[in-house]
Write a protein that holds these residues in place. Structure first.
Motif, PDB file in Angstrom:
ATOM      1  N   ALA A  60       0.835  -1.202   0.000  1.00 24.71           N
ATOM      2  CA  ALA A  60       0.000   0.000   0.000  1.00 24.71           C
ATOM      3  C   ALA A  60       0.871   1.253   0.000  1.00 24.71           C
ATOM      4  O   ALA A  60       0.612   2.220  -0.741  1.00 24.71           O
ATOM      5  N   LEU A  61       1.927   1.248   0.814  1.00 28.75           N
ATOM      6  CA  LEU A  61       2.860   2.378   0.836  1.00 28.75           C
ATOM      7  C   LEU A  61       3.624   2.487  -0.477  1.00 28.75           C
ATOM      8  O   LEU A  61       3.831   3.586  -1.005  1.00 28.75           O
ATOM      9  N   TYR A  62       4.063   1.364  -1.008  1.00 28.23           N
ATOM     10  CA  TYR A  62       4.803   1.362  -2.276  1.00 28.23           C
ATOM     11  C   TYR A  62       3.944   1.946  -3.398  1.00 28.23           C
ATOM     12  O   TYR A  62       4.409   2.772  -4.182  1.00 28.23           O
ATOM     13  N   TYR A  63       2.692   1.517  -3.477  1.00 26.30           N
ATOM     14  CA  TYR A  63       1.802   2.011  -4.531  1.00 26.30           C
ATOM     15  C   TYR A  63       1.581   3.517  -4.400  1.00 26.30           C
ATOM     16  O   TYR A  63       1.630   4.252  -5.384  1.00 26.30           O
ATOM     17  N   LYS A  64       1.377   3.964  -3.186  1.00 25.39           N
ATOM     18  CA  LYS A  64       1.083   5.385  -2.965  1.00 25.39           C
ATOM     19  C   LYS A  64       2.316   6.262  -3.180  1.00 25.39           C
ATOM     20  O   LYS A  64       2.223   7.323  -3.830  1.00 25.39           O
ATOM     21  N   LYS A  65       3.468   5.838  -2.675  1.00 25.49           N
ATOM     22  CA  LYS A  65       4.661   6.682  -2.685  1.00 25.49           C
ATOM     23  C   LYS A  65       5.504   6.539  -3.952  1.00 25.49           C
ATOM     24  O   LYS A  65       6.086   7.515  -4.422  1.00 25.49           O
ATOM     25  N   ILE A  66       5.582   5.332  -4.500  1.00 28.25           N
ATOM     26  CA  ILE A  66       6.466   5.085  -5.638  1.00 28.25           C
ATOM     27  C   ILE A  66       5.713   5.050  -6.960  1.00 28.25           C
ATOM     28  O   ILE A  66       6.146   5.627  -7.957  1.00 28.25           O
ATOM     29  N   VAL A  67       4.561   4.379  -6.972  1.00 29.37           N
ATOM     30  CA  VAL A  67       3.816   4.227  -8.221  1.00 29.37           C
ATOM     31  C   VAL A  67       3.001   5.479  -8.549  1.00 29.37           C
ATOM     32  O   VAL A  67       3.068   6.015  -9.660  1.00 29.37           O
ATOM     33  N   ASP A  70       1.670  10.618  -5.043  1.00 32.28           N
ATOM     34  CA  ASP A  70       0.769  11.698  -4.633  1.00 32.28           C
ATOM     35  C   ASP A  70      -0.089  11.155  -3.497  1.00 32.28           C
ATOM     36  O   ASP A  70      -0.862  10.216  -3.700  1.00 32.28           O
ATOM     37  N   ASP A  71       0.036  11.762  -2.289  1.00 31.74           N
ATOM     38  CA  ASP A  71      -0.638  11.204  -1.119  1.00 31.74           C
ATOM     39  C   ASP A  71      -2.146  11.143  -1.276  1.00 31.74           C
ATOM     40  O   ASP A  71      -2.770  10.100  -1.075  1.00 31.74           O
ATOM     41  N   GLN A  72      -2.779  12.293  -1.643  1.00 32.84           N
ATOM     42  CA  GLN A  72      -4.237  12.328  -1.732  1.00 32.84           C
ATOM     43  C   GLN A  72      -4.753  11.470  -2.895  1.00 32.84           C
ATOM     44  O   GLN A  72      -5.711  10.721  -2.744  1.00 32.84           O
ATOM     45  N   ARG A  73      -4.103  11.564  -4.057  1.00 35.53           N
ATOM     46  CA  ARG A  73      -4.516  10.739  -5.195  1.00 35.53           C
ATOM     47  C   ARG A  73      -4.259   9.261  -4.894  1.00 35.53           C
ATOM     48  O   ARG A  73      -5.029   8.391  -5.291  1.00 35.53           O
ATOM     49  N   GLY A  74      -3.179   8.975  -4.176  1.00 37.83           N
ATOM     50  CA  GLY A  74      -2.894   7.594  -3.796  1.00 37.83           C
ATOM     51  C   GLY A  74      -3.976   7.031  -2.898  1.00 37.83           C
ATOM     52  O   GLY A  74      -4.406   5.891  -3.063  1.00 37.83           O
ATOM     53  N   ASP A  75      -4.436   7.828  -1.906  1.00 35.77           N
ATOM     54  CA  ASP A  75      -5.549   7.394  -1.051  1.00 35.77           C
ATOM     55  C   ASP A  75      -6.783   7.083  -1.883  1.00 35.77           C
ATOM     56  O   ASP A  75      -7.465   6.073  -1.675  1.00 35.77           O
ATOM     57  N   LEU A  76      -7.091   7.962  -2.831  1.00 32.13           N
ATOM     58  CA  LEU A  76      -8.298   7.811  -3.644  1.00 32.13           C
ATOM     59  C   LEU A  76      -8.225   6.553  -4.506  1.00 32.13           C
ATOM     60  O   LEU A  76      -9.167   5.761  -4.559  1.00 32.13           O
ATOM     61  N   LEU A  77      -7.083   6.338  -5.178  1.00 30.84           N
ATOM     62  CA  LEU A  77      -6.944   5.176  -6.054  1.00 30.84           C
ATOM     63  C   LEU A  77      -6.919   3.872  -5.258  1.00 30.84           C
ATOM     64  O   LEU A  77      -7.507   2.873  -5.676  1.00 30.84           O
ATOM     65  N   TRP A  78      -6.234   3.885  -4.115  1.00 29.27           N
ATOM     66  CA  TRP A  78      -6.169   2.667  -3.300  1.00 29.27           C
ATOM     67  C   TRP A  78      -7.558   2.308  -2.762  1.00 29.27           C
ATOM     68  O   TRP A  78      -7.945   1.137  -2.750  1.00 29.27           O
ATOM     69  N   VAL A 196       9.718   5.729   1.517  1.00 30.35           N
ATOM     70  CA  VAL A 196       8.931   6.937   1.756  1.00 30.35           C
ATOM     71  C   VAL A 196       9.659   8.184   1.289  1.00 30.35           C
ATOM     72  O   VAL A 196       9.084   9.061   0.642  1.00 30.35           O
ATOM     73  N   SER A 197      10.929   8.317   1.585  1.00 29.78           N
ATOM     74  CA  SER A 197      11.649   9.560   1.287  1.00 29.78           C
ATOM     75  C   SER A 197      12.798   9.321   0.316  1.00 29.78           C
ATOM     76  O   SER A 197      13.814   8.740   0.671  1.00 29.78           O
ATOM     77  N   ASP A 198      12.601   9.748  -0.928  1.00 31.91           N
ATOM     78  CA  ASP A 198      13.628   9.736  -1.979  1.00 31.91           C
ATOM     79  C   ASP A 198      14.421   8.432  -2.044  1.00 31.91           C
ATOM     80  O   ASP A 198      15.648   8.414  -1.863  1.00 31.91           O
ATOM     81  N   PRO A 199      13.767   7.320  -2.317  1.00 35.89           N
ATOM     82  CA  PRO A 199      14.505   6.055  -2.403  1.00 35.89           C
ATOM     83  C   PRO A 199      15.387   6.003  -3.646  1.00 35.89           C
ATOM     84  O   PRO A 199      15.075   6.616  -4.676  1.00 35.89           O
ATOM     85  N   ALA A 286      -4.783   1.812   7.380  1.00 33.88           N
ATOM     86  CA  ALA A 286      -4.051   1.914   8.649  1.00 33.88           C
ATOM     87  C   ALA A 286      -2.621   2.400   8.442  1.00 33.88           C
ATOM     88  O   ALA A 286      -2.148   3.318   9.132  1.00 33.88           O
ATOM     89  N   ALA A 287      -1.906   1.782   7.497  1.00 44.25           N
ATOM     90  CA  ALA A 287      -0.515   2.176   7.265  1.00 44.25           C
ATOM     91  C   ALA A 287      -0.418   3.594   6.734  1.00 44.25           C
ATOM     92  O   ALA A 287       0.468   4.370   7.118  1.00 44.25           O
ATOM     93  N   LEU A 288      -1.332   3.957   5.839  1.00 41.77           N
ATOM     94  CA  LEU A 288      -1.300   5.301   5.248  1.00 41.77           C
ATOM     95  C   LEU A 288      -1.617   6.361   6.291  1.00 41.77           C
ATOM     96  O   LEU A 288      -1.025   7.449   6.293  1.00 41.77           O
ATOM     97  N   TYR A 289      -2.545   6.073   7.200  1.00 39.06           N
ATOM     98  CA  TYR A 289      -2.884   7.013   8.275  1.00 39.06           C
ATOM     99  C   TYR A 289      -1.701   7.174   9.228  1.00 39.06           C
ATOM    100  O   TYR A 289      -1.353   8.288   9.636  1.00 39.06           O
ATOM    101  N   ALA A 290      -1.082   6.057   9.581  1.00 37.11           N
ATOM    102  CA  ALA A 290       0.064   6.119  10.495  1.00 37.11           C
ATOM    103  C   ALA A 290       1.203   6.924   9.893  1.00 37.11           C
ATOM    104  O   ALA A 290       1.851   7.726  10.584  1.00 37.11           O
TER     105      ALA A 290
END
Length: 455
Positions: A60-67, A70-78, A196-199, A286-290
Motif C-alpha cells: 500500500a505504501l509502495y503504490y502510494k509513494k512510488i507508483v 501523490d498522497d491524496q490521489r494515492g488514497d483515492l486510487l487505493w 517513503v523519502s527519496d529512495p 491503517a498504514a497510510l494514516y500512520a
C-alpha cells in the motif's frame, strides 16, 4: 489450544472432532480429524501474508509513494481499487456458492481463487513508477482471488465444527492467520524501509520483490489445505436441460424466498454488512494514516503491525474460547465496543506512543470480531448449503465494503486531512452494533437444523 498432557487424547482432538455430519439424506461424511482442522486453519496462515503485507502495509505504501507519487490521489486510487474488488466478489459470491454446493466442488473453486492470488500478486513485481493503472488492475484481480478464497474456505467450517467448538476452531484459524501475517511482515519488512523519502533505484527494486515473496509464501503455505481438508459437499444430479450456472441462480432465488425461515441469519448478515465495512476501511488505510497523519516511518509501521498481529493472534484465540461460553453475539458486541474506542483514540492521537495504544485496541477488535462472526454464521447455516450461505457472508462483507474505503478516500482528498476521514469510520461500528442487538442467537441456531427447501 491447550493440551491435556495426562489424557489419552489431546484436547485439540476433542475440539476438532464433531460427530458425523449429514450432507444429504442417507449419506454422511467421515469424522473430522485433527489434521483436517489444521489444514483448514493453514489457509489463513497462507492468505494473511497477502492482506497484511499487500493490502494493509508495505505494498500500500509502495503504490502510494512510488507508483502514484501523490498522497491524496494515492488514497483515492487505493480506496477505489479495494472498492472495485469488493463489488465484484459481492455480485458473484452467492451464485458461485450455490453452484459449488450443487456440484460438490467447493475445493475446486477454492483452488481457482488460490491460483488467482498467486499469479496476480506475483505480477505486481513488474509495477514501477508511473504504472498506476496497470498496478490498479493487477491488484484488483489479486484481491478478488483473495476475497473469493476467504468465502469458499469459510464454507468448510459448518462441516468440521459443532455448537460446542465452532468459536474455538474459528479462533484457531484466525489466530494462525495473524501469526502468518506477522511472520510475512517480518520477512518483507526490511525491503521497504526506505520507500517513503527519496529512495534510490536499488531500494525501489528491493521493494518490488515484496509481491514475489508473498506469492511464494501463499503458494507454499496453502499446500496443507489441499492435502488434508476434505470436500464434504456432495454433488447432486443435474436436472435435464439445466446448467450449473442457471441452477446456481435458481437455488439462490429459492433460498432468498425462504428468508423468513432464516431471518436471524439475514439480520446478522445485515449487521455484518455495516461493521465489516469499518474493518475493511481500517485495514486498507491503517498504514497510510500512520505514515501521513501520525508521522510513522516505514520501520515504525512494520513494528506497529507486528504489535497488532501479536495482539490479534491472542485476541482471536481468547475471544473464540469466550464465545463458546458466553455466546457469539455477546462476544461480537464486546469487540465492536473495542473498535469504537480505537477509532475515537485514533482521531485524537497526536503522538506515536498513543497510536501504538490504538494499534493494540484495533488488534484485539480485529482478532475477535470477524472470527466470532464467522463462527456464528456457521452455526446459523444448514450444512448442505454451506458454500451458498458462506457466499451470503461474502456478499454481506462486500456488498457495501466499497463505501468505507471510498468515503475515506473522498473525505481525505477533499479536506486534505485523514482525521475527519478516520472519524467517519466509527459510524459503521456504532450502526453495526445497534443492528446486531436485534439478532436472536438461539432462534438462528435452531433454524440451521432445518435445511433449505424443507417444509
Amino acid at each position: 489450544m491447550e493440551r491435556s498432557r495426562g489424557s489419552a487424547q489431546p484436547a485439540f482432538d476433542r475440539v476438532a472432532k464433531p460427530t458425523m455430519t449429514t450432507l444429504v439424506e442417507g449419506k454422511t461424511s467421515p469424522s473430522v480429524t485433527r489434521r483436517e482442522v489444521w489444514g483448514w486453519c493453514m489457509y489463513d496462515f497462507a492468505d494473511s501474508a497477502f492482506t497484511t503485507v499487500i493490502v494493509t502495509t508495505l505494498y500500500a505504501l509502495y503504490y502510494k509513494k512510488i507508483v502514484v507519487v501523490d498522497d491524496q490521489r494515492g488514497d483515492l486510487l487505493w480506496g477505489l481499487a479495494a472498492s472495485v474488488s469488493e463489488i465484484a466478489v459481492a455480485l458473484l459470491a452467492p451464485v458461485l456458492g450455490a453452484i459449488a454446493d450443487f456440484s460438490g466442488s467447493r475445493k475446486r473453486f477454492l483452488a481457482a481463487c488460490a491460483v488467482a492470488v498467486i499469479l496476480f500478486t506475483a505480477s505486481l513485481y513488474w509495477i514501477g513508477p508511473g504504472m498506476a493503472a496497470l498496478g490498479f488492475v493487477l491488484y484488483v484481480l489479486a484481491n478478488v482471488g483473495f476475497t473469493g478464497g476467504g468465502i469458499f474456505i469459510d464454507s468448510f467450517l459448518p462441516g468440521i465444527s459443532n455448537e460446542r467448538n465452532a468459536g474455538r476452531i474459528s479462533g484457531m484459524k484466525w489466530g494462525l492467520g495473524y501469526l502468518g501475517g506477522l511472520l510475512a511482515l517480518v520477512v518483507c519488512g526490511g525491503l521497504a524501509v526506505n520507500i517513503v523519502s527519496d529512495p534510490t533505484p536499488e531500494q525501489v527494486d528491493q521493494a518490488r520483490l515484496i509481491p514475489l515473496i508473498v506469492a511464494a509464501w501463499y503458494g507454499l503455505a496453502v499446500i496443507p489445505t489441499f492435502l488434508f481438508l476434505r470436500d464434504r459437499s456432495v454433488a447432486r444430479p443435474l436436472p435435464a436441460g439445466e446448467h450449473y450456472v442457471t441452477l446456481g441462480f435458481r437455488q439462490l432465488w429459492r433460498t432468498l424466498k425462504q428468508v423468513r425461515r432464516y431471518r436471524e441469519l439475514f439480520k446478522l448478515l445485515l449487521a455484518f454488512v455495516v461493521y465489516n465495512d469499518g474493518i475493511v476501511t481500517v485495514i486498507a488505510f491503517a498504514a497510510l494514516y500512520a505514515e501521513q497523519t501520525i508521522g510513522f516511518t516505514p520501520a515504525e509501521i512494520v513494528t506497529m503491525f507486528i504489535i497488532m498481529n501479536v495482539v490479534a493472534l491472542v485476541g482471536a484465540g481468547t475471544f473464540g474460547w469466550i464465545a463458546d461460553r458466553i455466546g457469539q453475539k455477546r462476544t461480537i458486541l464486546i469487540s465492536l465496543g473495542l473498535w469504537i474506542l480505537a477509532i475515537v483514540a485514533a482521531y485524537f492521537a497526536q503522538t506515536k506512543t498513543t497510536f501504538y495504544a490504538v494499534a493494540v485496541l484495533a488488534g484485539i477488535g480485529m482478532g475477535s470480531c470477524q472470527s466470532v462472526t464467522r463462527s456464528l454464521v456457521a452455526l446459523f447455516t444448514p450444512k448442505p448449503n454451506a458454500a451458498e450461505f458462506a457466499g451470503f457472508l461474502g456478499f454481506a462483507g462486500k456488498a457495501v465494503a466499497f463505501l468505507g474505503p471510498l468515503l475515506f478516500g473522498i473525505i481525505s482528498h477533499q479536506t486534505g486531512s485523514q482525521r475527519p476521514a478516520i472519524l467517519s469510520v466509527g459510524l459503521f461500528f456504532v450502526v453495526g452494533m445497534l443492528l446486531l442487538l436485534m439478532v436472536d442467537e438461539a432462534k438462528g441456531k435452531a433454524a440451521s437444523r432445518l435445511p433449505v427447501g424443507a417444509d
